[in-house]
Scaffold this motif. Structure first.
Motif, mmCIF file in Angstrom:
data_model
loop_
_atom_site.group_PDB
_atom_site.id
_atom_site.type_symbol
_atom_site.label_atom_id
_atom_site.label_comp_id
_atom_site.label_asym_id
_atom_site.label_seq_id
_atom_site.Cartn_x
_atom_site.Cartn_y
_atom_site.Cartn_z
ATOM 1 N N ALA A 67 0.996 -1.274 0.182
ATOM 2 C CA ALA A 67 0.069 -0.016 0.028
ATOM 3 C C ALA A 67 0.971 1.264 0.021
ATOM 4 N N PRO A 68 1.451 1.547 -1.209
ATOM 5 C CA PRO A 68 2.588 2.825 -1.278
ATOM 6 C C PRO A 68 1.502 4.100 -0.918
ATOM 7 N N GLY A 69 2.128 4.958 -0.125
ATOM 8 C CA GLY A 69 1.609 6.119 0.416
ATOM 9 C C GLY A 69 0.786 5.926 1.367
ATOM 10 N N VAL A 70 0.471 4.507 1.950
ATOM 11 C CA VAL A 70 -0.303 4.483 3.001
ATOM 12 C C VAL A 70 0.685 3.706 4.260
ATOM 13 N N ALA A 71 1.112 2.634 3.763
ATOM 14 C CA ALA A 71 1.893 1.930 4.679
ATOM 15 C C ALA A 71 3.525 1.819 4.220
ATOM 16 N N SER A 72 3.670 2.532 3.214
ATOM 17 C CA SER A 72 5.325 2.994 2.870
ATOM 18 C C SER A 72 5.236 4.029 1.901
ATOM 19 N N VAL A 73 6.276 4.569 1.898
ATOM 20 C CA VAL A 73 6.835 5.696 0.855
ATOM 21 C C VAL A 73 6.414 5.428 -0.621
ATOM 22 N N SER A 86 2.852 3.316 10.330
ATOM 23 C CA SER A 86 3.541 2.675 9.015
ATOM 24 C C SER A 86 5.233 2.840 9.401
ATOM 25 N N MET A 87 5.873 2.081 8.522
ATOM 26 C CA MET A 87 7.623 2.349 8.511
ATOM 27 C C MET A 87 7.707 3.456 7.353
ATOM 28 N N ASN A 88 8.247 4.367 7.444
ATOM 29 C CA ASN A 88 8.543 5.163 6.324
ATOM 30 C C ASN A 88 9.665 4.846 5.559
ATOM 31 N N ILE A 148 10.091 -1.114 -0.489
ATOM 32 C CA ILE A 148 10.445 -0.523 0.684
ATOM 33 C C ILE A 148 11.527 0.591 0.456
ATOM 34 N N MET A 149 11.422 1.885 0.959
ATOM 35 C CA MET A 149 12.465 2.798 0.949
ATOM 36 C C MET A 149 13.493 2.486 1.698
ATOM 37 N N LEU A 150 14.928 2.464 1.419
ATOM 38 C CA LEU A 150 15.873 2.370 2.056
ATOM 39 C C LEU A 150 16.895 3.556 2.030
ATOM 40 N N GLU A 151 17.802 3.499 2.925
ATOM 41 C CA GLU A 151 18.778 5.052 2.844
ATOM 42 C C GLU A 151 20.261 4.333 3.144
ATOM 43 N N PHE A 152 21.159 4.706 2.737
ATOM 44 C CA PHE A 152 22.494 4.632 3.228
ATOM 45 C C PHE A 152 22.925 5.921 3.849
#
Length: 174
Positions: A67-73, A86-88, A148-152
């Motif tokens: 559910a992008p825009g709801v539960a994820s970026v 949610s997890m951003n 899932i949006m990830l970041e370094f």
């Protein structure tokens, strides 16, 4: 008194465990160190993301859709607003000197990403084109096969009391 010692693991949900294992072990170089078959037809796998920390994934054959825009970026261009609970995004700590090589690796692997290192600062926009004395973290954002949006993230300064400068907002004030 409760005293934690950091994050043991974060548990996320994937759409395809095989695809997720290939991404996290093959592209992100995170060793798979534990697998669990769950009663009722699910799986729970754990990846070593460094520093004694782990990223884990659940998979269920009959799991609900993303559910992008709801539960994820939402994917690029980045729309960072997500629902309560949610997890951003998930940020992995990285040395600043490794960020450019990480961008190259994501590009080689065909992973959608920011294409440049993002310099976070305290300006009105919150980001700067160039690194300067006020930049506190430098980041590369990308998504895994599950969206899932990830970041370094590389922290570039030591934080002090002056870095806690805003009162917390309350829903009741609106």
């Amino acid at each position: 008194m409760i005293r934690t010692q950091g994050i043991n693991h974060i548990a996320l949900v994937c759409r395809d465990m095989k695809e997720t294992v290939e991404f996290y072990t093959g592209i992100l170089n995170m060793p798979l160190f534990k697998t669990v078959e769950l009663p009722g037809g699910g799986q729970h796998f754990f990846f070593d993301c460094g520093g004694g920390n782990a990223v884990a994934f659940f998979w269920w054959k009959d799991g609900p859709p993303a559910a992008p825009g709801v539960a994820s970026v939402r994917k690029f261009p980045l729309d960072a607003k997500t629902a309560i609970g949610s997890m951003n995004h998930l940020a992995f700590n990285m040395e600043e000197s490794e960020l450019e090589a990480a961008l190259d690796r994501l590009e080689e692997a065909g992973v959608e990403h920011t294409h440049a290192v993002v310099n976070h600062d305290d300006s009105r926009a919150g980001i700067a084109r160039e690194k300067h004395e006020g930049v506190f973290v430098r980041s590369v954002y990308f998504t895994d096969p599950n969206g899932i949006m990830l970041e370094f993230a590389a922290t570039t300064k030591a934080f002090g009391p002056e870095d806690v400068a805003h009162a917390p907002a309350s829903a009741e004030a609106n």
